[in-house]
Each structure stands twice: as C-alpha cells, then as structure tokens.
Design an enzyme around this catalytic site. Structure first.
Site, PDB file in Angstrom:
ATOM      1  N   LYS A 180       0.851  -1.198   0.000  1.00  0.00           N
ATOM      2  CA  LYS A 180       0.000   0.000   0.000  1.00  0.00           C
ATOM      3  C   LYS A 180       0.885   1.245   0.000  1.00  0.00           C
ATOM      4  O   LYS A 180       1.919   1.290   0.687  1.00  0.00           O
ATOM      5  CB  LYS A 180      -0.901  -0.022   1.244  1.00  0.00           C
ATOM      6  CG  LYS A 180      -1.935   1.104   1.284  1.00  0.00           C
ATOM      7  CD  LYS A 180      -2.864   0.969   2.492  1.00  0.00           C
ATOM      8  CE  LYS A 180      -3.890   2.088   2.540  1.00  0.00           C
ATOM      9  NZ  LYS A 180      -4.849   1.951   3.644  1.00  0.00           N
ATOM     10  N   SER A 215      -9.887   2.359   2.701  1.00  0.00           N
ATOM     11  CA  SER A 215      -8.952   3.032   1.822  1.00  0.00           C
ATOM     12  C   SER A 215      -8.001   2.092   1.090  1.00  0.00           C
ATOM     13  O   SER A 215      -7.372   2.474   0.119  1.00  0.00           O
ATOM     14  CB  SER A 215      -8.134   4.030   2.634  1.00  0.00           C
ATOM     15  OG  SER A 215      -7.314   3.353   3.580  1.00  0.00           O
ATOM     16  N   SER A 217     -10.451   0.226   6.943  1.00  0.00           N
ATOM     17  CA  SER A 217      -9.784   0.262   5.637  1.00  0.00           C
ATOM     18  C   SER A 217      -9.109  -1.029   5.200  1.00  0.00           C
ATOM     19  O   SER A 217      -8.607  -1.101   4.088  1.00  0.00           O
ATOM     20  CB  SER A 217      -8.747   1.391   5.609  1.00  0.00           C
ATOM     21  OG  SER A 217      -9.386   2.631   5.569  1.00  0.00           O
TER      22      SER A 217
END
Length: 493
Positions: free
Chosen positions: A79, A159, A183
């Site tokens: 990420k 997210s 998330s």
C-alpha cells in the site's frame, strides 16, 4: 490468471521449497499479469519491475543454499502508505509528488527480511481517507468483481482498495494494508478476500504515513485465512521506534488454523441490527452463526450499548488527529511546492493545490473540533465515548465471550462514481458503521468472505476478538471459510 498467479502464498511457498518453481518465474508471472491488467483495474501506482526481479533472483540464491526465509520468493504488493526506501511513497496524494523516502517502514523491512519480493506500490484513498478508493490522486481503483450480467464498474472499498483489488485479481500473492476505521476489513469484504486489522500496538506503525495515530494499524489482505496468518506473522514485531508497539511474543498464527472451535463462546451484538440493513446481510449473518454452531461453538446474545455513538465519535477523533498529522505538509522540505508571494501564501497555495477534496474536508472538521470554543463540546466528549465503548467490550469479554460475530459491511460493493454518495459524505461514512468501533476500542478484527449476494457479489463477515488474541480470530474465520468456500471473480480485464 496464469497457473502461477493462481497459487496461494501457502501453495507457492511449498512449490518454491520443493524447487518445483523458482521465485523468478513466479515474480515474472505476476509482473506480466500487472502489465496486462493495471490499465483496467488501476491497482498499482508504481510497479518496481527491476527491483522485483533482483529480489526474486536473491531469493532463488537463498533457496539454493538452504537459507530460505518464511516468505522467501513470495511476491507482494505494498500500500502506498508504507515508506519504501528509494521508491514512490505518496499516500496517493498530489502534495507528496516525487517523494521517495530514505528509509524503510518496519512492516516492509520485516517482510523483506523474511524473503518477500516487492512488486510495487498499491493505489489507495488519499492519505487513507475514504471508503471507496475514489479519493486517490491517481484515480479510482476498479473492483475485479462485477454484478451478474452487468458491465458496470464497482468500487473495491477503501482506503486499501488497491491492496484488495490486486489480491482478488491475482496481481500479487498478498498485500500490506492499513486500517483506521475499516480500511482493511471493508475492502476485503467487497472483493471476496480476507483482511485482518490486528490489535493496536501489535504491528509497528513506524514508517507508515500517519492518518489518525491512535487508530491506525497495519495488517495484511490475502486470498484466504491461511495466507493472512502467514503474512501477519512476518508483519508483527516489537519495534522500539514505535512507542505504541507492544512487547509480546508473536505467535505462529498459522498453527491456530484447524483448531476446533468446540466450546468457543461467540457473541452476537443486538445493536448491530441497524435500521435499513439489507435482508441479504442479515441472511449472511445467520449463515455465519450456523457455520460456527455446527462446528461446536456456543452462540450467545450480547449487548454493546454504546455502538450507536461509535461512528459520530470516530468522525470527531479521526479528523482531529488527521488535522494535526497533516499540518506537516507545507511544501518546504519535500513534495509539491506552489510558489506564493510570501511564506504564508506559499503554505496556503501548496496545501490548496496538494490536498484533495475529502482530505481538506477532514482537515477542516478536525481543526474545528480542536478549536478553543469547541474542544470540550466535541473532542473531549468523543474521547469519553471512546472509553465507554472500550468498557462495553471489556464487560462482554469478562463474561467469557471469546469472539464477536457481526457483518463486515452494510452492503455489497456499490457503483463507482455514485452521485448520491459523492454528494453526501455522511452516507459514504456509513459504510464503516460495523468497523470503526473496533478501532475505537483498539481490538483485533478480521473480515472473511462468507457468501455471494443475489447479484453474485461477495459479502463478508467480521469477527472481533480480545486484545492480542488474533489466533482465536484466525481459528474461527477458518471455520467460516471452510464452510462457505472461496470466491474468485470472473475475469473481464
């Protein structure tokens, strides 16, 4: 999806060990898959071809010498919130344009030390603020899943939308992700993958771009429960560079899989039956209860009376911490700089151009609730609510409950560019209604796919555990996974 990219981490690990495949072959298969699919799915914002190949070559050499690490040769996506030395790290924000850190985050350093291979950086909501991966400066990520008979694009959740989409589309063997209010768990539920948010303090936050420091936790997104357990073992560690890191031995999470849940007490919170919850979510929940019951678990009704205050309290605490954390981005030392007539003007111009709409909204909410006249009315009150939420869980666990079963999300994945959600941020925030409470209490939570809805889209269940008892979550999630089966999207990209 090639034969090699279809392998789970556990399967690839065994084949690499047996020298049936090489790390280089496996890495090349993933790089080819990314090159073919990324224009359609937009899961990666940077692909590190050369670095991946040199890491895979080093893995092959270690395997040949009998020095393989726990994740030797396993290709992973990272990420864009984790600092990766010399590699694009921008939290998918314009304000961090061109930023390449001089250091490595503890989580990624742990993974590379165990022999994992970095494929690249994954798309995400800007600064991890969002529930649909539509706030990224690099554009939205598309969910690899589509409703039956439809070509409409769906969101992968957020997210960590890039992480979840890449895992579901077999563009990496597994991925790092972070969870501040859901998330990891919400995108996992939307993409038919497994995601675990560990207990606060279990995994180091050092070198991870901060959103809300008292809520942020890193964890893995993987194809199945076993892979999530394997990744979590490598990610977790004591880290003296993170003052919230807890000095507890890291268990062998994989060993918890397959242990019986006979006699385990599973709590079902009555407050989670929210108004307007779709029938398919209630049905899924009942299915999960039955799976655990059939495996010998004891199901008990519980009450978490302060549940309804979790979401409003979260949307005070998280923006407050974000407004403070994001004050450091000013265009002076790194990232975007927009010239101004003086230093104050330069700050204003840079922040106005560099931050996206949702990030600006949260900075403004945060600044407002921390301002002199409102601090007591909002922020202090929200922190008091947080203490009460924590106490609700402590009371339930004191009565012998081992884990709590809830839905992971109030619906399946929704359409990309949904106008109603775009115009009403509160409706978007409601996507986190089942997940934020876990962050507010600092507890571990896992999302596991448990079925498909009428349109053929994946739905997930969430298990919440006692602090630092992630093993129990892996154990119970594995039972649900064994009963429900696994879910893979039909390829359209």
């Amino acid at each position: 999806m090639s034969e090699l990219t279809a392998l789970t981490i556990a399967e690839a690990r065994d084949k690499l060990k047996a020298k049936a495949i090489t790390a280089t072959e496996l890495t090349d298969a993933y790089l080819s898959a990314i090159d073919a699919a990324n224009d359609a799915i937009n899961a990666y914002v940077a692909v590190t071809h050369d670095q991946a190949r040199s890491m895979a070559k080093a893995s092959d050499e270690r395997i040949a010498k009998g020095e393989a690490g726990a994740l030797e040769g396993i290709p992973l996506g990272v990420k864009d919130l984790f600092a990766t030395k010399g590699v694009h790290t921008q939290a998918c924000s314009h304000i961090l344009d061109g930023f390449k850190p001089e250091y490595e985050s503890t989580v990624t350093a742990n993974l590379w030390a165990d022999g994992a291979v970095m494929l690249g950086k994954l798309n995400m909501d800007e600064f991890a603020m969002g529930s649909s991966n539509e706030t990224s400066y690099y554009g939205p990520v598309k969910n690899p899943w589509r409703a039956k008979g439809s070509n409409a694009d769906l969101v992968p959740g957020g997210s960590s939308g890039g992480s979840a989409a890449a895992v579901a589309a077999h563009l990496c063997a597994g991925a790092t992700a972070t969870d501040t209010g859901g998330s990891i768990r919400q995108p996992a539920a939307f993409t038919g993958t497994v995601g675990i948010k560990p207990t606060y303090g279990r995994v180091s936050r050092w070198g991870t771009v901060a959103f809300a420091s008292s809520l942020d936790q890193a964890g893995p997104i993987a194809r199945d429960v076993r892979d999530a357990a394997i990744l979590m073992k490598s990610m977790a560690s004591l880290d003296l560079k993170d003052t919230t890191s807890v000095d507890l031995p890291v268990p062998d999470y994989e060993a918890a899989l397959g242990r019986s849940v006979k006699g385990m007490k599973i709590g079902i919170p009555r407050e989670y039956r929210v108004d307007g919850m779709p029938g398919e979510i209630e049905e899924l929940w009942q299915k999960g209860i039955q799976y655990l019951k059939d495996a010998g678990a004891e199901i008990v009704d519980i009450s978490l009376p302060h549940t309804k205050y979790a979401l409003p309290a979260y949307y005070i605490v998280a923006p407050a911490e974000a407004s403070s954390n994001l004050a450091r981005y000013d265009g002076v030392r790194y990232g975007l700089r927009v010239p101004g007539k003086d230093i104050a003007d330069m700050y204003e111009q840079t922040r106005a151009a560099g931050f996206g709409k949702e990030v600006k909204r949260r900075i403004m909410i945060g600044t407002y609730v921390l301002s002199a006249g409102y601090y007591d009315a909002y922020y202090l009150r929200a922190q008091k609510v947080r203490t009460l939420i924590k106490k609700d869980f402590e009371d339930v666990f004191a009565k012998g409950v081992d884990a709590i079963l809830t839905p992971a999300t109030p619906s399946a994945a929704f359409s990309l560019a949904d106008e109603v959600l775009a115009n009403d941020p509160v409706k978007m925030y409601l996507n986190d209604i089942f997940t934020v409470i876990v962050n507010m209490a600092g507890l571990p939570g896992i999302a596991v796919p448990a079925g498909l809805n009428g349109q053929g889209l994946p739905l997930g269940l969430q298990l919440i555990g006692r602090p630092f008892e992630e093993e129990t979550l892996f154990q119970a999630a594995h039972v649900i996974e064994q009963a429900a089966g696994r879910f893979t999207p039909a390829k359209w990209w």
